[in-house]
Every structure is written in structure tokens, then in C-alpha cells.
Design an enzyme around this catalytic site. Structure first.
Site, PDB file in Angstrom:
ATOM      1  N   LYS A 214       0.837  -1.204   0.000  1.00 40.03           N
ATOM      2  CA  LYS A 214       0.000   0.000   0.000  1.00 40.03           C
ATOM      3  C   LYS A 214       0.870   1.252   0.000  1.00 40.03           C
ATOM      4  O   LYS A 214       0.649   2.185  -0.770  1.00 40.03           O
ATOM      5  CB  LYS A 214      -0.929  -0.011   1.209  1.00 40.03           C
ATOM      6  CG  LYS A 214      -1.846   1.210   1.272  1.00 40.03           C
ATOM      7  CD  LYS A 214      -2.704   1.225   2.523  1.00 40.03           C
ATOM      8  CE  LYS A 214      -3.785   0.178   2.498  1.00 40.03           C
ATOM      9  NZ  LYS A 214      -4.724   0.318   3.640  1.00 40.03           N
ATOM     10  N   GLU A 220      10.322  -5.509   3.889  1.00 38.98           N
ATOM     11  CA  GLU A 220      10.463  -6.875   3.379  1.00 38.98           C
ATOM     12  C   GLU A 220      10.036  -6.961   1.918  1.00 38.98           C
ATOM     13  O   GLU A 220      10.706  -7.581   1.085  1.00 38.98           O
ATOM     14  CB  GLU A 220       9.632  -7.854   4.216  1.00 38.98           C
ATOM     15  CG  GLU A 220      10.008  -7.923   5.691  1.00 38.98           C
ATOM     16  CD  GLU A 220       9.179  -6.998   6.553  1.00 38.98           C
ATOM     17  OE1 GLU A 220       9.032  -7.285   7.754  1.00 38.98           O
ATOM     18  OE2 GLU A 220       8.688  -5.954   6.037  1.00 38.98           O
ATOM     19  N   GLY A 275      -5.062  -4.378   5.302  1.00 35.27           N
ATOM     20  CA  GLY A 275      -4.390  -5.436   4.554  1.00 35.27           C
ATOM     21  C   GLY A 275      -5.028  -6.806   4.691  1.00 35.27           C
ATOM     22  O   GLY A 275      -5.199  -7.531   3.706  1.00 35.27           O
ATOM     23  N   ARG A 276      -5.409  -7.182   5.902  1.00 34.51           N
ATOM     24  CA  ARG A 276      -5.961  -8.522   6.109  1.00 34.51           C
ATOM     25  C   ARG A 276      -7.404  -8.633   5.618  1.00 34.51           C
ATOM     26  O   ARG A 276      -7.989  -9.720   5.652  1.00 34.51           O
ATOM     27  CB  ARG A 276      -5.852  -8.908   7.584  1.00 34.51           C
ATOM     28  CG  ARG A 276      -6.546  -7.956   8.549  1.00 34.51           C
ATOM     29  CD  ARG A 276      -6.162  -8.285   9.991  1.00 34.51           C
ATOM     30  NE  ARG A 276      -6.705  -7.333  10.948  1.00 34.51           N
ATOM     31  CZ  ARG A 276      -6.136  -6.172  11.263  1.00 34.51           C
ATOM     32  NH1 ARG A 276      -5.030  -5.798  10.656  1.00 34.51           N
ATOM     33  NH2 ARG A 276      -6.674  -5.380  12.180  1.00 34.51           N
ATOM     34  N   GLU A 361      -4.508 -10.749  14.356  1.00 34.24           N
ATOM     35  CA  GLU A 361      -4.077  -9.368  14.172  1.00 34.24           C
ATOM     36  C   GLU A 361      -5.234  -8.423  14.468  1.00 34.24           C
ATOM     37  O   GLU A 361      -5.031  -7.292  14.907  1.00 34.24           O
ATOM     38  CB  GLU A 361      -3.549  -9.155  12.750  1.00 34.24           C
ATOM     39  CG  GLU A 361      -2.782  -7.835  12.585  1.00 34.24           C
ATOM     40  CD  GLU A 361      -2.015  -7.769  11.282  1.00 34.24           C
ATOM     41  OE1 GLU A 361      -0.836  -8.159  11.253  1.00 34.24           O
ATOM     42  OE2 GLU A 361      -2.610  -7.316  10.274  1.00 34.24           O
ATOM     43  N   HIS A 392      -4.286 -37.524  12.398  1.00 37.45           N
ATOM     44  CA  HIS A 392      -3.106 -38.306  12.731  1.00 37.45           C
ATOM     45  C   HIS A 392      -1.996 -37.433  13.292  1.00 37.45           C
ATOM     46  O   HIS A 392      -0.826 -37.797  13.260  1.00 37.45           O
ATOM     47  CB  HIS A 392      -2.626 -39.064  11.493  1.00 37.45           C
ATOM     48  CG  HIS A 392      -3.619 -40.069  11.007  1.00 37.45           C
ATOM     49  ND1 HIS A 392      -3.597 -41.382  11.422  1.00 37.45           N
ATOM     50  CD2 HIS A 392      -4.681 -39.950  10.181  1.00 37.45           C
ATOM     51  CE1 HIS A 392      -4.600 -42.042  10.853  1.00 37.45           C
ATOM     52  NE2 HIS A 392      -5.274 -41.187  10.097  1.00 37.45           N
ATOM     53  N   LYS A 512       9.359  -4.085  13.948  1.00 34.03           N
ATOM     54  CA  LYS A 512       9.855  -3.566  12.666  1.00 34.03           C
ATOM     55  C   LYS A 512      10.780  -2.375  12.897  1.00 34.03           C
ATOM     56  O   LYS A 512      11.829  -2.239  12.248  1.00 34.03           O
ATOM     57  CB  LYS A 512       8.685  -3.175  11.776  1.00 34.03           C
ATOM     58  CG  LYS A 512       7.881  -4.362  11.263  1.00 34.03           C
ATOM     59  CD  LYS A 512       6.540  -3.955  10.690  1.00 34.03           C
ATOM     60  CE  LYS A 512       6.670  -3.132   9.447  1.00 34.03           C
ATOM     61  NZ  LYS A 512       5.350  -2.855   8.832  1.00 34.03           N
TER      62      LYS A 512
END
Length: 551
Positions: A214, A220, A275-276, A361, A392, A512
Site C-alpha cells: 500500500k 520486506e 491489509g488482512r 491481528e 493423525h 519492525k
């Protein structure tokens, strides 16, 4: 009827509705699902809702009809109806960032009006969707080609957080509908191995990168983007090639242009879309390229159907509201700390990971909207694996462990890839697991099987482990949209009850910021003067020693 305003100013734990649930929980806690089903032969149908292509069976929860009514009263006391109307109408309910929260506008149909600061945002959204569809058509038809004239066969999405988890999950979930003549990959981790493995077998001349950021400043993402740029230019040599092999999803026109991306190939975003909550925005460009504009539109239709249902259905018949209230019931009254999401569909293998960001978040908060520290538990931990793999692995703990783990089971009546009796066996396991978790196996039943006395305790299942079952006809783009919106609004419901801001994420900022301070200390040629704690100083010094040995 909504609670008086004065009641909503009370701390959560002092609300009469909360106190009533505390007392009621003491009555319900001793009850076993075996008895609840025996007392009500129609319970399995009574506690069920069918809406938006999803059938929710919530009968295997440790609840009574009174529980549901008390939870609805809590929702009303906390102003859920008013809060959701505030969200849908574009009010700035993200109070710490002073932003509207309008992911619902991303799937609003043409003609619907949603105002933010007096501006209708729906035409803007539709314009971006149209631009995405045009670009998708160019890629699919071969009208858009790489710098050397070869068609684009490979698409790599570079992003992190919501700019990665949503596109990855959607691609995996809808792979059945995707183009099989194209390769789609995703890079998020700043670990170089992520980039190397994603590009190892690809030809840069046939590869398109989608840079999703954005702000176009996410460290990153930009680190990976510049590595991708170097990778393309090593092969093609010409700076002009960047414009044919990179597009951006961003709001930072200047940063995009400086990188070398044609700003005509920049797909817009808005600050009211977190974002999410953005997989159905331009962040989903890789999804549209994979499944086509028509299927993407079907997914948006599923989102919108669930939005409408959440906004209009009474809470007692409202899928997201009930799921959110049940999550509060176990989190705050049964002290359950986690929720397992168990999709019996291999294509949904990344769905639990996607939900981890969406839920944790959003609701991993320790202060209220007013800034006071909460004195109750907020967001639980979400986790899971596709069935039958989890059976399992960790189901042992869910069945016979000491921790209460409410579970959401997801299943589909039709297989996308019919193969012999595979799907019947898969679904038989889903139904059997919810039955076993609810009813268990008594000592008497175990003994009746001829089990020796010493072995009886080990083979006894106490049951009374709560589950929801979500059943749909088949996994389609529209179904996926409804499913994601269901969890979005369930998360919102929980946040309203807990009086927290589900739409900011300040908790990701501190690490960050410290990383940006630490980075120069790792790269410095001279030994830096470290001013961290003794543990961090020692770790940095050890890392630098090992790095020097390689040089």
C-alpha cells in the site's frame, strides 16, 4: 431492542448481560451433550442455520436455547447492531487511525452507494476492478507480452501479511478453477530462500511480478522487489524491461514510478481497506489472473451475499453474529484459549493460516477503544490443518487432552475431483469426528467391548467437546467469498463485544522499528557500539563473528 446508552458505557464485566451469562455458565457447565441431545431429539435441526450457500450446524455446542438468547442480549447491550451499521455506512470506526472500515465496499455491486467523507467510493472500486479485468484479458490473450516479445506464463506475487496470505489462500482454494498453462507463485519472506526457490526454474522473459504494498515502503516487500528487479535485468539488460515485467498494487505513485513501474499499471487501494481485509481488492490481482475476471466476480458476489446477511438477519439467525458470540462464550466463560479450524478439503489447506492473521491481528488487543486496559481475555489463538491429516497429528489432544479446544469443521457435499470412494471416506471422517468429540465413549461402552479393566481409562472418551460444522454444496469462488466474509464478520462481532479496535495493528510496529535500528549494526564494517540489552548484544556479536568467518 438495543440497550440504553448508559448501559454501554459500563465496563464489559459489569454489564447485566455479562453477569447473567456468568451465572448461566455455572448451570450449563455440568451438562453433557449426550443429555442435551437425549432431551431434545430435534436439537440437530433446531440449532442450525442455512444462508449464503453455507449450512451451519451449531447443535454440538455446550449451549441451550437460553444461552443463545443471553448471548444475543449481550450483543445488543454492546451495541452490535449500531456498530455494524456504522461500519457499513463508512463511519470512522477504526478510532486509533481515524479511518473508515469499508472492505464491504470492495464487493458492493454497481449502483450501490457508500459514502466516505461525502464521496461515493463504489465507482472508484468498480473502476479498479475494471482495470484489473482489462489487464487480465491482456495477459490471457497474449496482448501483453514481456520485453523480449514472449507471452507471460509465470506470475509471482510479492507482498507480506495481508498482501500475501489472502492471495496465497485464494489461489490454493480456487486452484481447481485456475489456468493450468500458467505458473503462480508467492514471495513474502525476506529470507532469500523464499525468492530463490520461487524463481529457480523460471525464465525472466516470461515472468510478471506483482508488487503489493500500500505504501510502497514495506521493507520486506521492497527488498524482495528490488531482488526481483535485479533478477529480471540480469537476463534482459534493459531498464525499459521493468515496465513490462512489473505491476504494482499501491497508493504511492511516486515510489512506484521511481522503481520503474509504469504508473498506468498501478492498481489503486484505499486507506479504509486494511491489509488482512484486502484479498478481494486489487491485492487479489494474482487471483484474478489465475481464475479469470468472471470467477473473481463470482467470489465478490459471495462476499456481498454474506455482507447483506450479516447486516439484515436477526442475530438469532445470523451466521457471523452467532459464530462470533459462540467464540466469546468459550473464550470468556469456559476459558478456552484456542480455536481449531479444520477444513475437510485439500484446496483449503492455507485457510487456517489465512484466518490466523484475520483473527489474531484483529483481536489481539489489550486495551479498549477508550484506551483502558481490559480485565478479560480477548482474541483466542486460531490454528488448524486440513482433514484427515490433523486426525493423525493433534486430534489426540482435542479428544483426550486436558484443554478445551472448540473446533470449526468445514466440509463440502461434492468433490471437485471425484475419485472412487475418496470423498465419501473424507466426509465420513468429518461427521465421525464431530460425533466422537460431542458424545465420546463411556466406561460402560468400553467395558462392553471386552476391554480389560486396566485399559478402560485409556480407551474412555469423555466427549462434551464443542464443534461447529459448516457444510456447503461444493467449493466454488462464490462459496469461498461467503466463507471468508463469514469469518470477517465473526471477528468483528467478537471485537464489538470486547470493546476493542479490530482494525488497527500497532503490535506489529515495534519489532519492525527495532529491526531497522539493528540492520546497520549487522552490516557495519567496523564493530558497532551496541546499546541493546545483554542478550541482544551477545546475539548480534555472535552473528557478526560467524559472518566474518565467511568473508
Amino acid at each position: 431492542m438495543s440497550a440504553p446508552l448508559a448501559a454501554r458505557t459500563l465496563p464489559l464485566a459489569e454489564l447485566p448481560a455479562w453477569q447473567a451469562l456468568l451465572a448461566h455458565c455455572q448451570e450449563v457447565r455440568p451438562l453433557h451433550l449426550r443429555q442435551l441431545f437425549a432431551d431434545d431429539p430435534q436439537r440437530g435441526k433446531r440449532f442450525a442455520i442455512d444462508a449464503c450457500g453455507l449450512y451451519l450446524d451449531y447443535s454440538k455446542n455446550r449451549i441451550t436455547a437460553e444461552t443463545v438468547q443471553l448471548l444475543i442480549q449481550l450483543a445488543e447491550a454492546c451495541g452490535l447492531r449500531e456498530r455494524l451499521e456504522a461500519m457499513f455506512s463508512g463511519q470512522k470506526i477504526n478510532v486509533t487511525e481515524r479511518r473508515a472500515v469499508l472492505h464491504t465496499a470492495l464487493r458492493a455491486p454497481i449502483g450501490e452507494q457508500i459514502l466516505v467523507d461525502g464521496i461515493d467510493v463504489v465507482p472508484e472500486v468498480q473502476e479498479v476492478l475494471g482495470k484489473m479485468a482489462d489487464f487480465t484479458d491482456k495477459i490471457h490473450s497474449g496482448a501483453w507480452r514481456g520485453h523480449s516479445g514472449l507471452p507471460i506464463c509465470n506470475v509471482i506475487n510479492i507482498g507480506i501479511g495481508g498482501s500475501d496470505l489472502g492471495p496465497v489462500m485464494a489461489y490454493e482454494a480456487l486452484r481447481h478453477y485456475s489456468r493450468r498453462d500458467m505458473i503462480f507463485r508467492f514471495i513474502s519472506n525476506v529470507d532469500g530462500s523464499d525468492f530463490v526457490e520461487a524463481t529457480r526454474d523460471l525464465n525472466p522473459e516470461e515472468t510478471l511480478f506483482i508488487i503489493c504494498s500500500k505504501t510502497f515502503r514495506t521493507l520486506e516487500t521492497l527488498t524482495n522487489a528490488h531482488t526481483a528487479r535485479e533478477w529480471v535485468l540480469r537476463k534482459l539488460g534493459d531498464e525499459q524491461a521493468v515496465a513490462r515485467h512489473f505491476v504494482a498494487v499501491s497508493t504511492n505513485t511516486e515510489g512506484v514510478a521511481e522503481f520503474g513501474i509504469d504508473t498506468n499499471q498501478m492498481f489503486g487501494m484505499w486507506d479504509w481497506d486494511g491489509g488482512r481485509y484486502s484479498m478481494d481488492s486489487a491485492i487479489g490481482l494474482s487471483t484474478m489472473l489465475a481464475i479469470g475476471a468472471e470467477n473473481f466476480q463470482a467470489m465478490l458476489s459471495g462476499f456481498h451475499d454474506m455482507d447483506h446477511h450479516f447486516r439484515t438477519a436477526p442475530f438469532g439467525e445470523n451466521l457471523p453474529a452467532l459464530m462470533g458470540l459462540l467464540a466469546v462464550w468459550y473464550n470468556n466463560f469456559f476459558e478456552a484459549q484456542t480455536v481449531a479450524v479444520l477444513p475437510y478439503e485439500q484446496y483449503l489447506k492455507r485457510f487456517p493460516a489465512y484466518l490466523q492473521q484475520l483473527t489474531m491481528e484483529s483481536n489481539g488487543k489489550h486495551v479498549t477503544l477508550g484506551g483502558t486496559k481490559v480485565d478479560y481475555q480477548t482474541g483466542p489463538i486460531y490454528w488448524g490443518e486440513p482433514g484427515t491429516n490433523g486426525q493423525h497429528s493433534f486430534y489426540q489432544l482435542i479428544h483426550q487432552g486436558t484443554k478445551l479446544v472448540p473446533c470449526d469443521f468445514l466440509g463440502f457435499c461434492h468433490a471437485l475431483n471425484p475419485l472412487g470412494r475418496h470423498h465419501d471416506l473424507l466426509m465420513a471422517n468429518l461427521f465421525a469426528q464431530t460425533e466422537a468429540l460431542a458424545f465420546g465413549k463411556t466406561e460402560e461402552e468400553v467395558r462392553a467391548e471386552g476391554t480389560p479393566d486396566w485399559l478402560v481409562p485409556h480407551r474412555t472418551f469423555e466427549g462434551n467437546r464443542p464443534t461447529n460444522t459448516l457444510l456447503a454444496e461444493r467449493l466454488t469462488p462464490k462459496t469461498l467469498g461467503s466463507l471468508v466474509a463469514l469469518y470477517e464478520h465473526s471477528v468483528f462481532t467478537q471485537g464489538v463485544i470486547w470493546k476493542i479496535d479490530s482494525f488497527d495493528q500497532w503490535g506489529v510496529e515495534l519489532g519492525k522499528a527495532l529491526a531497522e535500528k539493528t540492520m546497520p549494526e549487522l552490516e557495519a564494517s567496523e564493530t558497532p557500539h551496541l546499546q541493546h540489552d545483554s542478550s541482544t548484544n551477545a546475539l548480534i556479536e555472535r552473528y557478526r563473528r560467524f559472518r566474518r568467518r565467511e568473508q
